[in-house]
Design a protein around this motif. Sequence first.
Motif, PDB file in Angstrom:
ATOM      1  N   MET A  54       0.851  -1.182   0.000  1.00  0.00           N
ATOM      2  CA  MET A  54       0.000   0.000   0.000  1.00  0.00           C
ATOM      3  C   MET A  54       0.886   1.231   0.000  1.00  0.00           C
ATOM      4  N   ASN A  55       0.496   2.218  -0.785  1.00  0.00           N
ATOM      5  CA  ASN A  55       1.221   3.485  -0.848  1.00  0.00           C
ATOM      6  C   ASN A  55       0.479   4.551  -0.056  1.00  0.00           C
ATOM      7  N   ILE A  56       1.222   5.254   0.803  1.00  0.00           N
ATOM      8  CA  ILE A  56       0.690   6.385   1.549  1.00  0.00           C
ATOM      9  C   ILE A  56       1.590   7.578   1.278  1.00  0.00           C
ATOM     10  N   THR A  57       0.984   8.659   0.817  1.00  0.00           N
ATOM     11  CA  THR A  57       1.705   9.904   0.628  1.00  0.00           C
ATOM     12  C   THR A  57       1.091  10.949   1.540  1.00  0.00           C
ATOM     13  N   VAL A  58       1.931  11.674   2.249  1.00  0.00           N
ATOM     14  CA  VAL A  58       1.490  12.798   3.066  1.00  0.00           C
ATOM     15  C   VAL A  58       2.062  14.054   2.436  1.00  0.00           C
ATOM     16  N   LEU A  59       1.176  14.962   2.046  1.00  0.00           N
ATOM     17  CA  LEU A  59       1.580  16.256   1.520  1.00  0.00           C
ATOM     18  C   LEU A  59       1.382  17.269   2.632  1.00  0.00           C
ATOM     19  N   ALA A  60       2.444  17.938   3.023  1.00  0.00           N
ATOM     20  CA  ALA A  60       2.384  18.870   4.144  1.00  0.00           C
ATOM     21  C   ALA A  60       2.919  20.230   3.717  1.00  0.00           C
ATOM     22  N   VAL A  61       2.064  21.244   3.805  1.00  0.00           N
ATOM     23  CA  VAL A  61       2.509  22.601   3.498  1.00  0.00           C
ATOM     24  C   VAL A  61       3.435  23.042   4.622  1.00  0.00           C
ATOM     25  N   GLY A  62       4.614  23.464   4.248  1.00  0.00           N
ATOM     26  CA  GLY A  62       5.609  23.918   5.215  1.00  0.00           C
ATOM     27  C   GLY A  62       6.925  23.199   5.015  1.00  0.00           C
ATOM     28  N   ARG A 101      -7.557  -0.991   6.336  1.00  0.00           N
ATOM     29  CA  ARG A 101      -7.824  -2.340   5.821  1.00  0.00           C
ATOM     30  C   ARG A 101      -8.542  -2.264   4.476  1.00  0.00           C
ATOM     31  N   VAL A 102      -9.553  -1.410   4.398  1.00  0.00           N
ATOM     32  CA  VAL A 102     -10.318  -1.264   3.158  1.00  0.00           C
ATOM     33  C   VAL A 102      -9.441  -0.668   2.055  1.00  0.00           C
ATOM     34  N   TRP A 103      -8.684   0.373   2.381  1.00  0.00           N
ATOM     35  CA  TRP A 103      -7.815   0.989   1.372  1.00  0.00           C
ATOM     36  C   TRP A 103      -6.804  -0.021   0.842  1.00  0.00           C
ATOM     37  N   GLN A 104      -6.233  -0.791   1.758  1.00  0.00           N
ATOM     38  CA  GLN A 104      -5.251  -1.790   1.340  1.00  0.00           C
ATOM     39  C   GLN A 104      -5.918  -2.867   0.484  1.00  0.00           C
ATOM     40  N   GLN A 105      -7.082  -3.321   0.911  1.00  0.00           N
ATOM     41  CA  GLN A 105      -7.826  -4.342   0.169  1.00  0.00           C
ATOM     42  C   GLN A 105      -8.176  -3.848  -1.239  1.00  0.00           C
ATOM     43  N   ASN A 106      -8.495  -2.559  -1.373  1.00  0.00           N
ATOM     44  CA  ASN A 106      -8.867  -1.987  -2.667  1.00  0.00           C
ATOM     45  C   ASN A 106      -7.668  -1.526  -3.488  1.00  0.00           C
ATOM     46  N   GLY A 107      -6.478  -1.694  -2.949  1.00  0.00           N
ATOM     47  CA  GLY A 107      -5.266  -1.289  -3.665  1.00  0.00           C
ATOM     48  C   GLY A 107      -5.143   0.221  -3.838  1.00  0.00           C
ATOM     49  N   GLU A 108      -5.691   0.959  -2.889  1.00  0.00           N
ATOM     50  CA  GLU A 108      -5.666   2.434  -2.979  1.00  0.00           C
ATOM     51  C   GLU A 108      -4.285   2.997  -2.675  1.00  0.00           C
ATOM     52  N   HIS A 109      -3.937   4.046  -3.370  1.00  0.00           N
ATOM     53  CA  HIS A 109      -2.816   4.911  -2.993  1.00  0.00           C
ATOM     54  C   HIS A 109      -3.484   6.050  -2.226  1.00  0.00           C
ATOM     55  N   VAL A 110      -3.228   6.141  -0.931  1.00  0.00           N
ATOM     56  CA  VAL A 110      -3.895   7.125  -0.086  1.00  0.00           C
ATOM     57  C   VAL A 110      -2.993   8.338   0.075  1.00  0.00           C
ATOM     58  N   CYS A 111      -3.576   9.509  -0.115  1.00  0.00           N
ATOM     59  CA  CYS A 111      -2.835  10.765  -0.001  1.00  0.00           C
ATOM     60  C   CYS A 111      -3.503  11.642   1.047  1.00  0.00           C
ATOM     61  N   PHE A 112      -2.764  11.944   2.116  1.00  0.00           N
ATOM     62  CA  PHE A 112      -3.230  12.834   3.172  1.00  0.00           C
ATOM     63  C   PHE A 112      -2.652  14.219   2.919  1.00  0.00           C
ATOM     64  N   VAL A 113      -3.456  15.258   3.144  1.00  0.00           N
ATOM     65  CA  VAL A 113      -2.989  16.628   2.953  1.00  0.00           C
ATOM     66  C   VAL A 113      -3.109  17.395   4.264  1.00  0.00           C
ATOM     67  N   ILE A 114      -1.980  17.979   4.659  1.00  0.00           N
ATOM     68  CA  ILE A 114      -1.919  18.871   5.818  1.00  0.00           C
ATOM     69  C   ILE A 114      -1.733  20.274   5.245  1.00  0.00           C
ATOM     70  N   GLY A 115      -2.703  21.133   5.444  1.00  0.00           N
ATOM     71  CA  GLY A 115      -2.683  22.461   4.858  1.00  0.00           C
ATOM     72  C   GLY A 115      -1.708  23.404   5.532  1.00  0.00           C
ATOM     73  N   GLY A 116      -1.678  24.626   5.022  1.00  0.00           N
ATOM     74  CA  GLY A 116      -0.799  25.653   5.547  1.00  0.00           C
ATOM     75  C   GLY A 116      -1.406  26.383   6.729  1.00  0.00           C
ATOM     76  N   ILE A 146      -2.497  -2.464  14.500  1.00  0.00           N
ATOM     77  CA  ILE A 146      -3.780  -3.077  14.874  1.00  0.00           C
ATOM     78  C   ILE A 146      -4.143  -4.166  13.874  1.00  0.00           C
ATOM     79  N   LEU A 147      -3.990  -3.869  12.598  1.00  0.00           N
ATOM     80  CA  LEU A 147      -4.333  -4.842  11.557  1.00  0.00           C
ATOM     81  C   LEU A 147      -3.468  -6.095  11.624  1.00  0.00           C
ATOM     82  N   HIS A 148      -2.235  -5.935  12.115  1.00  0.00           N
ATOM     83  CA  HIS A 148      -1.316  -7.081  12.215  1.00  0.00           C
ATOM     84  C   HIS A 148      -1.321  -7.715  13.603  1.00  0.00           C
ATOM     85  N   ASN A 149      -2.295  -7.310  14.434  1.00  0.00           N
ATOM     86  CA  ASN A 149      -2.381  -7.843  15.807  1.00  0.00           C
ATOM     87  C   ASN A 149      -1.076  -7.675  16.585  1.00  0.00           C
TER      88      ASN A 149
END
Length: 156
Positions: free
Chosen positions: A1-9, A90-105, A147-150
């Motif tokens: 699973m890919n997780i990208t965090v975009l953070a202004v700053g 769990r759902v994102w991983q199951q669906n093969g999602e690339h999840v991108c979180f954004v932290i604003g300025g 949590i997912l991996h106990n």
Amino acid sequence: MNITVLAVGTKMPRWVDEAVHEYAKRFGRDINYALKEIKPEKRGTGINAAQGMAAEEKRIVEAIPDGAFLVILDERGKAPTSMELAEYMRVWQQNGEHVCFVIGGADGMTDTLKQKARLMMRLSSLTLPHGMVRVLLTEQLYRAVSILHNHPYHRE
């Protein structure tokens, strides 16, 4: 699973970078985690908050990975428990999602950018420093994976 965090700053204190790195390295091979800093727009000299947020929005949108499941961190978003975040993961991983979180300025994000989100989430009802949000988000994502991996990291 890919997780990208975009953070202004940019130029966070060393403890922020060290803490984010510490939690990120704990993910293991299952998670490809990347934190990308977005240059904030300078305020003053004729640039107001709305203009600054618009300029930051352009940079954020350009950095969002193609097809990513977009999660905007916002004070009016849903406040999931750690168990609920684990279920999202769990759902994102199951669906093969690339999840991108954004932290604003410092001034937040435009309504236009918020409308692009598939989920608006908040980490706390408190106002938090941007560096602390990076650390807290990364730790909570690691907690969700544990949590997912106990793994005994999370205790109920």
